[in-house]
Design a protein around this motif. Structure first.
Motif, short mmCIF file in Angstrom:
data_model
loop_
_atom_site.label_atom_id
_atom_site.label_comp_id
_atom_site.label_asym_id
_atom_site.label_seq_id
_atom_site.Cartn_x
_atom_site.Cartn_y
_atom_site.Cartn_z
N VAL A 118 0.84 -1.20 0.00
CA VAL A 118 0.00 0.00 0.00
C VAL A 118 0.88 1.25 0.00
O VAL A 118 0.64 2.21 -0.74
CB VAL A 118 -0.94 0.00 1.23
CG1 VAL A 118 -1.70 1.33 1.31
CG2 VAL A 118 -1.92 -1.16 1.15
N LEU A 119 1.93 1.25 0.82
CA LEU A 119 2.81 2.41 0.93
C LEU A 119 3.52 2.72 -0.38
O LEU A 119 3.87 3.87 -0.65
CB LEU A 119 3.84 2.18 2.03
CG LEU A 119 3.31 2.19 3.47
CD1 LEU A 119 4.39 1.72 4.43
CD2 LEU A 119 2.80 3.56 3.85
N SER A 120 3.74 1.70 -1.20
CA SER A 120 4.44 1.92 -2.47
C SER A 120 3.50 2.29 -3.60
O SER A 120 3.93 2.49 -4.73
CB SER A 120 5.23 0.66 -2.85
OG SER A 120 4.36 -0.43 -3.10
N THR A 121 2.19 2.37 -3.31
CA THR A 121 1.20 2.71 -4.32
C THR A 121 0.94 4.22 -4.32
O THR A 121 0.84 4.84 -3.27
CB THR A 121 -0.12 1.98 -4.04
OG1 THR A 121 0.11 0.57 -4.03
CG2 THR A 121 -1.17 2.31 -5.09
N ASN A 122 0.83 4.79 -5.50
CA ASN A 122 0.47 6.21 -5.60
C ASN A 122 -1.05 6.31 -5.58
O ASN A 122 -1.71 6.41 -6.62
CB ASN A 122 1.04 6.80 -6.89
CG ASN A 122 0.73 8.28 -7.04
OD1 ASN A 122 0.47 8.97 -6.05
ND2 ASN A 122 0.75 8.77 -8.27
N SER A 123 -1.62 6.27 -4.38
CA SER A 123 -3.07 6.26 -4.24
C SER A 123 -3.65 7.62 -4.62
O SER A 123 -3.16 8.67 -4.20
CB SER A 123 -3.47 5.91 -2.80
OG SER A 123 -4.87 6.02 -2.64
N ARG A 124 -4.73 7.58 -5.38
CA ARG A 124 -5.45 8.81 -5.75
C ARG A 124 -6.89 8.75 -5.23
O ARG A 124 -7.73 9.56 -5.63
CB ARG A 124 -5.43 8.98 -7.26
CG ARG A 124 -4.01 9.03 -7.84
CD ARG A 124 -4.01 8.98 -9.34
NE ARG A 124 -4.49 10.22 -9.93
CZ ARG A 124 -4.70 10.39 -11.23
NH1 ARG A 124 -4.47 9.39 -12.07
NH2 ARG A 124 -5.14 11.54 -11.70
N ALA A 125 -7.15 7.79 -4.34
CA ALA A 125 -8.50 7.60 -3.82
C ALA A 125 -8.89 8.74 -2.89
O ALA A 125 -8.06 9.23 -2.11
CB ALA A 125 -8.59 6.27 -3.09
N SER A 126 -10.14 9.13 -2.96
CA SER A 126 -10.64 10.14 -2.03
C SER A 126 -11.09 9.52 -0.72
O SER A 126 -11.09 10.17 0.32
CB SER A 126 -11.79 10.92 -2.66
OG SER A 126 -12.84 10.05 -3.04
N LEU A 127 -11.45 8.22 -0.77
CA LEU A 127 -11.89 7.52 0.44
C LEU A 127 -11.61 6.04 0.32
O LEU A 127 -11.89 5.42 -0.71
CB LEU A 127 -13.40 7.73 0.66
CG LEU A 127 -14.04 6.95 1.82
CD1 LEU A 127 -13.53 7.46 3.17
CD2 LEU A 127 -15.57 7.05 1.77
N VAL A 128 -11.05 5.47 1.37
CA VAL A 128 -10.92 4.03 1.51
C VAL A 128 -11.69 3.62 2.76
O VAL A 128 -11.50 4.20 3.83
CB VAL A 128 -9.44 3.58 1.63
CG1 VAL A 128 -9.35 2.12 2.05
CG2 VAL A 128 -8.72 3.79 0.32
#
Length: 225
Positions: A118-128
């Motif tokens: 997860v830490l290595s992912t470039n997350s663009r999510a507004s909500l998890v």
């Protein structure tokens, strides 16, 4: 407290100001993908209501994508995080490790999504949304070792560090049934209400029928700015 206030936690002062000034609004169905992982490792019980959470999400958001069974994979979850302004729901087991914070993970059958992935992912999510046990706290709750304030504290925090704007996660162990009931009310309210307000509304409704805090008080919204 929820009788009078909407509660929104934050990781720092900047995140608190952003959450206050620009709170996340109602959810859009087209951006919502929900994963139901009813089976974790061999030592975990089957979560019958993890799949039912997907059904209640579709009731409120017919345009949402739901993934269950063999379709729930590490790659699918990590890919969903990269969708702009996406909402990612995970219903299933989580596993914590008191000695290695990076060993925490979302469990998927015999595998899982590791915290370091997860830490290595470039997350663009507004909500998890992590509809799973103890996803907002760190370490193994069976251990007396507690964080000192410098460690990576939780699975929820890892998503925010990766770039997710907000995470809805649990602070205790969660009953499979109780989580499904709260999530049904949350998603129903989030069609028209800001996310933080929708959580409060869901908690108030569930408390009416199930007064014990174990049914309604164990989820919190965390903002990362």
């Amino acid at each position: 407290v929820i009788d009078r206030f909407t509660i929104n936690a934050a990781l720092d002062v900047r995140a608190a100001v952003v959450a206050r000034v620009s709170p996340m609004g109602p959810l859009a169905p087209a951006s919502l993908v929900a994963f139901g992982a009813s089976r974790g490792g061999a030592d975990k019980p089957v979560l019958d209501f993890a799949d039912k959470e997907l059904d209640v999400i579709r009731e409120s958001f017919p345009g949402a994508r739901t993934v269950r069974g063999g379709g729930v994979s590490e790659g699918a979850i990590l890919a969903a995080l990269t969708e702009p302004d996406g909402v990612v729901h995970f219903g299933g087991h989580t596993r914590l490790d008191a000695t290695d914070p990076l060993a925490g993970r979302l469990e998927i059958g015999d595998g899982g999504v590791e915290l370091y992935e997860v830490l290595s992912t470039n997350s663009r999510a507004s909500l998890v949304v992590l509809s799973s046990c103890e996803s907002a706290i760190g370490g193994d709750p069976r251990s007396f070792a507690r964080p000192t304030g410098e460690e990576l504290l939780s699975l929820a925090q890892s998503f925010i560090i990766a770039g997710t704007d907000n995470v809805l996660a649990s602070t205790t162990r969660v009953s499979d049934v109780a989580a499904a009931i709260l999530m049904k009310r949350f998603y129903r309210a989030a069609r028209t209400r800001p996310v933080a307000d929708a959580l409060r509304e869901a908690q108030l409704v569930v408390r009416t029928y199930h007064p014990h805090p174990a049914w309604w008080a164990n989820f919190t919204l965390i903002s990362g700015g």
